[in-house]
Design a protein around this motif. Structure first.
Motif: not given
Ligand code: NAI
Length: 324
Positions: A166-172, A177-178
Motif C-alpha cells: 500500500i505504501a508503494l502504491k500510495a507513494g508514501c 499506512v495504518k
C-alpha cells in the motif's frame, strides 16, 4: 518483575533462526531484559547448532546471559517464558498436504506435551513453522495447562507485506499506512483487507482510488508474495520472516500504539462468526503481553466471502491434522 527472560527458539539451526537471533539479542523484542537462550533443533543438526552458539559468543551480546543448545524439549523448555517455534518439517516434492500436516502435527504434539509439563504456566508461544496456524492449534490443544490466550501464529509477515504494498502504491512511507488486516490462514487463502485502514489519515480506498487494483492485484500479490520471493531468490523468505517474528513479539510484549492494530493468528473465540477453536489471523491490539481481538468492524459481502474461503481451509486443515 525479573530483569531476565527465558526464551527458547526451535529450529534454531535453520535459516530464520539465524536471521532472528541477532534481532532478539539486540533488545528488539523484549527491550533490555537479559536473555537466557535455549536453542532446540533435531539431533542431526547438533553440529550446526554448536556453530551458531560459537557465533553467538563471538557476537559479544551484552543481553545474552546464558545459552543452552540441544534436541531435548523437556530440558530446553524448562521454565521458559517465551517459546518461538520455527522448527518444522518442510514440504518435499510429491508430498501431500495431509502428510505435511501429520508429520508436523506429531512434532507439535510432542513439543506441546513438553511445554505443558515443564514451561512456566504463563509461557507465551509463537508458531512460525508451516502450516503455522494448524501447528499452533495442535500445540495449544496439547499444552492444556497453559491458557489458549498464550498461543499465537505468525501472520505478521503477511501484514507487513500488505502495509508495504500500500505504501508503494500510495507513494508514501510505511508509517503513513495504518490498520491493514490479514484475516485467516497464513497461506494463499489469507484475506488482506484494506477496508479499515488509512493512508495519512484518509481511508485507503479513497486515497488509492483504484478498486480494481485493491480488489484483485493487491490481494493476490500479498497472498502469493512468498512464492514471488522464492522464485526470485531461489530460496524462501528468511530476512523478512525473521523481521516479522521480531515485530510480532515486540508489539505483543510492549503493546500496540493507540488507535492502531496489527494482525496475529490467535485462538478464535467466535469473533466475526469464525468457529471457535481455530487459530485464525485477526486484527488485534496488544498491551502487557496480552492481546485483544478488535471488535465491531463492519464486513461487507466481498470480505465475508474471502473470510469464508480461508475459514474453510483452516477447518479442513484441522480435520486432516486431527484425523487418525
Ligand atoms: P529451515 O529448514 O532453514 O529451518 C528449519 C529448522 O527446523 C531446521 O534446522 C530443522 O532441522 C529444524 N527442525 C525440524 N524438525 C524439528 C523439530 N522436531 N524440532 C526442532 N527443530 C526442528 O527453514 P526456515 O527457512 O528457517 O523456515 C522455518 C519454518 O518457517 C518453515 O516451516 C517455513 O515454512 C516457515 N515460515 C513461516 C513463515 C510465516 O510467515 N509464518 C514465513 C517463512 C517461513
Amino acid at each position: 518483575e525479573s530483569d531476565e527472560i527465558n526464551v527458547c527458539v526451535t529450529g534454531a539451526a535453520g535459516q530464520i533462526g539465524y536471521a532472528f537471533l541477532p534481532l532478539l539479542l539486540t533488545g528488539q523484542c523484549f527491550g533490555d531484559k537479559k536473555i537466557n537462550l535455549r536453542l532446540l533443533d533435531v539431533p542431526q543438526a547438533e553440529s550446526i547448532l554448536q556453530g551458531v552458539e560459537l557465533e553467538l559468543q563471538d557476537g559479544a551480546y551484552p543481553l545474552l546471559k546464558s545459552i543452552k543448545t540441544g534436541s531435548d524439549e523437556t530440558a530446553l523448555f524448562k521454565d521458559v517464558d517465551v517459546a518461538v517455534f520455527i522448527g518444522g518439517f518442510p514440504r518435499k516434492p510429491g508430498m501431500e498436504r495431509k502428510d505435511l500436516l501429520t508429520i508436523n502435527g506429531n512434532i507439535f504434539k510432542k513439543q506441546g506435551q513438553a511445554l505443558n509439563t515443564v514451561a512456566k504456566k504463563n509461557c507465551k508461544s509463537l508458531v512460525v513453522a508451516n502450516p503455522a496456524n494448524t501447528n499452533c492449534l495442535i500445540l495449544a490443544e496439547t499444552a492444556k495447562s497453559i491458557p489458549k490466550q498464550n498461543f499465537s501464529a505468525l501472520t505478521r509477515l503477511d501484514h507487513n507485506r500488505a502495509i508495504s504494498q500500500i505504501a508503494l502504491k500510495a507513494g508514501c512511507s510505511i508509517t503513513d499506512v495504518k490498520n491493514v488486516i490479514i484475516w485467516g490462514n497464513h497461506s494463499t487463502t489469507q484475506y488482506p483487507d484494506v477496508n479499515h485502514g488509512t493512508v495519512l489519515g484518509k481511508r485507503i480506498r479513497q486515497f488509492i482510488n483504484d478498486e480494481a487494483y485493491l480488489n484483485n492485484a493487491f490481494i493476490e500479490r500479498v497472498q502469493k508474495r512468498g512464492g514471488e520471493v522464492l522464485a526470485a531468490r531461489k530460496n524462501s523468505s528468511v530476512m523478512s520472516a525473521a523481521n516479522a517474528v521480531k515485530d510480532h513479539l515486540h508489539d505483543w510484549y510492549f503493546g500496540t500504539k493507540a488507535g492502531e492494530f496489527v494482525s496475529m493468528g490467535v485462538y478464535s473465540d467466535g469473533s466475526y462468526g469464525i468457529p471457535n477453536g481455530l487459530i485464525f489471523s485477526y486484527p488485534v491490539t496488544c498491551a502487557n503481553f496480552n492481546y485483544q481481538i478488535v471488535q465491531g468492524l463492519h464486513l461487507d459481502e466481498f470480505s465475508k466471502e474471502k473470510i469464508r474461503i480461508t475459514t474453510e481451509e483452516l477447518l479442513s486443515e484441522k480435520a486432516d491434522a486431527f484425523s487418525p
